[in-house]
Design a protein around this motif. Structure first.
Motif, PDB file in Angstrom:
ATOM      1  N   LYS A 139       0.744  -1.467  -0.083  1.00 41.19           N
ATOM      2  CA  LYS A 139      -0.162  -0.013   0.053  1.00 41.19           C
ATOM      3  C   LYS A 139       0.716   1.238   0.056  1.00 41.19           C
ATOM      4  O   LYS A 139       0.471   2.345  -0.538  1.00 41.19           O
ATOM      5  CB  LYS A 139      -0.958  -0.002   1.233  1.00 41.19           C
ATOM      6  N   THR A 140       2.060   1.152   0.815  1.00 41.73           N
ATOM      7  CA  THR A 140       2.731   2.422   1.070  1.00 41.73           C
ATOM      8  C   THR A 140       3.914   2.480  -0.196  1.00 41.73           C
ATOM      9  O   THR A 140       4.232   3.820  -0.299  1.00 41.73           O
ATOM     10  CB  THR A 140       3.358   2.367   2.197  1.00 41.73           C
ATOM     11  N   LYS A 141       4.551   1.579  -0.656  1.00 40.97           N
ATOM     12  CA  LYS A 141       5.498   1.466  -1.500  1.00 40.97           C
ATOM     13  C   LYS A 141       5.072   1.315  -2.894  1.00 40.97           C
ATOM     14  O   LYS A 141       5.220   2.187  -3.802  1.00 40.97           O
ATOM     15  CB  LYS A 141       6.605   0.660  -1.086  1.00 40.97           C
TER      16      LYS A 141
ATOM     17  N   THR B  92       1.809   2.982  -4.384  1.00 36.73           N
ATOM     18  CA  THR B  92       1.744   4.597  -4.475  1.00 36.73           C
ATOM     19  C   THR B  92       2.524   4.881  -5.441  1.00 36.73           C
ATOM     20  O   THR B  92       2.397   5.757  -6.279  1.00 36.73           O
ATOM     21  CB  THR B  92       2.558   5.038  -3.179  1.00 36.73           C
ATOM     22  N   LYS B  93       3.670   4.237  -5.825  1.00 39.19           N
ATOM     23  CA  LYS B  93       4.549   4.448  -6.977  1.00 39.19           C
ATOM     24  C   LYS B  93       3.873   4.397  -8.357  1.00 39.19           C
ATOM     25  O   LYS B  93       4.062   4.932  -9.269  1.00 39.19           O
ATOM     26  CB  LYS B  93       5.979   3.645  -6.999  1.00 39.19           C
TER      27      LYS B  93
ATOM     28  N   LYS C 259       1.137   5.284  -8.606  1.00 44.17           N
ATOM     29  CA  LYS C 259       0.081   6.339  -8.897  1.00 44.17           C
ATOM     30  C   LYS C 259      -1.182   6.046  -8.604  1.00 44.17           C
ATOM     31  O   LYS C 259      -2.164   6.563  -9.478  1.00 44.17           O
ATOM     32  CB  LYS C 259       0.177   7.272  -9.693  1.00 44.17           C
TER      33      LYS C 259
ATOM     34  N   ASP D 220      -5.059   5.573  -6.765  1.00 44.97           N
ATOM     35  CA  ASP D 220      -5.466   6.340  -5.611  1.00 44.97           C
ATOM     36  C   ASP D 220      -5.825   5.707  -4.403  1.00 44.97           C
ATOM     37  O   ASP D 220      -5.604   4.405  -4.330  1.00 44.97           O
ATOM     38  CB  ASP D 220      -6.965   7.128  -6.240  1.00 44.97           C
ATOM     39  N   ALA D 221      -5.996   6.383  -3.238  1.00 41.54           N
ATOM     40  CA  ALA D 221      -6.099   5.832  -1.894  1.00 41.54           C
ATOM     41  C   ALA D 221      -6.882   4.775  -1.787  1.00 41.54           C
ATOM     42  O   ALA D 221      -6.654   3.792  -1.060  1.00 41.54           O
ATOM     43  CB  ALA D 221      -6.371   6.975  -1.023  1.00 41.54           C
TER      44      ALA D 221
ATOM     45  N   ARG E 168      -5.749   1.571  -3.721  1.00 41.49           N
ATOM     46  CA  ARG E 168      -4.760   1.156  -2.926  1.00 41.49           C
ATOM     47  C   ARG E 168      -5.236   0.370  -1.436  1.00 41.49           C
ATOM     48  O   ARG E 168      -4.636  -0.817  -1.318  1.00 41.49           O
ATOM     49  CB  ARG E 168      -3.721   2.143  -2.209  1.00 41.49           C
ATOM     50  N   GLU E 169      -6.423   0.912  -1.132  1.00 46.07           N
ATOM     51  CA  GLU E 169      -6.907   0.143   0.232  1.00 46.07           C
ATOM     52  C   GLU E 169      -7.447  -1.221  -0.009  1.00 46.07           C
ATOM     53  O   GLU E 169      -7.147  -2.275   0.530  1.00 46.07           O
ATOM     54  CB  GLU E 169      -7.767   0.859   1.040  1.00 46.07           C
TER      55      GLU E 169
ATOM     56  N   SER F 274      -4.530  -3.668  -1.415  1.00 42.78           N
ATOM     57  CA  SER F 274      -3.658  -4.048  -0.511  1.00 42.78           C
ATOM     58  C   SER F 274      -4.328  -4.902   0.300  1.00 42.78           C
ATOM     59  O   SER F 274      -3.699  -6.220   0.873  1.00 42.78           O
ATOM     60  CB  SER F 274      -3.002  -2.997   0.399  1.00 42.78           C
TER      61      SER F 274
END
Length: 206
Positions: free
Chosen positions: A56-58, A61-62, A64, A66-67, A70-71, A74
């Motif tokens: 989620k964080t690496k 995010t790279k 691009k 969206d949040a 990602r949630e 992940s």
């Protein structure tokens, strides 16, 4: 002499721990095997959580993403890796999954009544992640509480209020109760500010 005595005591303890306590199928289970299995499962769960956070964080995010996406990605992949790791741990330790399925079926009814709330929150979490009516970063109102959705997990959702407090809300409440999502389509809105004036005031001047 002291090392010889210590070695004998250690050998007796190890032989005691190696004695079978019960059987799962045709596999005898000893105290040492239980400890080994418990430690292995804890390590597997930790690995799945670290994988979820790293993804989620690496990685995402790279890319691009969206949040909210990602949630979702992940969480699903993290739990999938966790389940796969636990199955591999059981198989490596020689435990027959078929025997566990029979045992789980026998205990499922009794455990189900005790875990109704957890199961309900789990299903509600999957519903929220898949429907995407509530996403990370949304500005919502629930039971008079107003704040931003900070994190959505399988069991609960973390909401950050204007007072900088983090409120943990079970996912079942987000599904069952009336929820106002003020940023579902856009962040445009209005704020009502009541202003009191004296009676008899000139409306034009007001």
């Amino acid at each position: 002499m002291l090392f010889v005595i210590f070695g004998k005591i250690l050998a007796v303890n190890l032989s005691f721990l190696s004695e079978p306590l019960f059987k799962i199928g045709n596999k005898p289970i000893s105290s040492l095997a239980v400890v080994n299995l418990t430690v292995s499962l804890i390590i597997a769960i930790l690995i799945s959580r670290l994988f979820k956070q790293f993804l989620k964080t690496k990685v995402l995010t790279k890319l691009k993403i969206d949040a909210s996406n990602r949630e979702i990605i992940s969480t699903i992949l993290g739990y999938g890796i966790g389940v796969l790791a636990c199955v591999l741990v059981l198989q490596v330790n020689g435990i027959d999954l078929g025997s566990l399925a029979i045992l789980a079926g026998g205990l499922g009814i009794g455990i189900g009544f005790g875990l109704q709330d957890i199961t309900k929150n789990f299903v509600s979490g999957l519903t929220i992640l898949l429907e995407r009516k509530v996403k990370v970063g949304d500005f919502i109102e629930l039971d008079g509480m107003v704040g931003y959705v900070k994190e959505i997990s399988i069991r609960s959702t973390l909401i950050e209020t204007f007072d900088q407090f983090d409120v943990v809300v079970p996912n079942s409440q987000l599904v069952e109760k009336r929820l106002v999502n003020m940023s579902l389509e856009s962040f445009r809105g209005r704020i009502k500010i009541p202003i009191g004036v004296a009676y008899g005031s000139d409306p034009v001047l007001v």
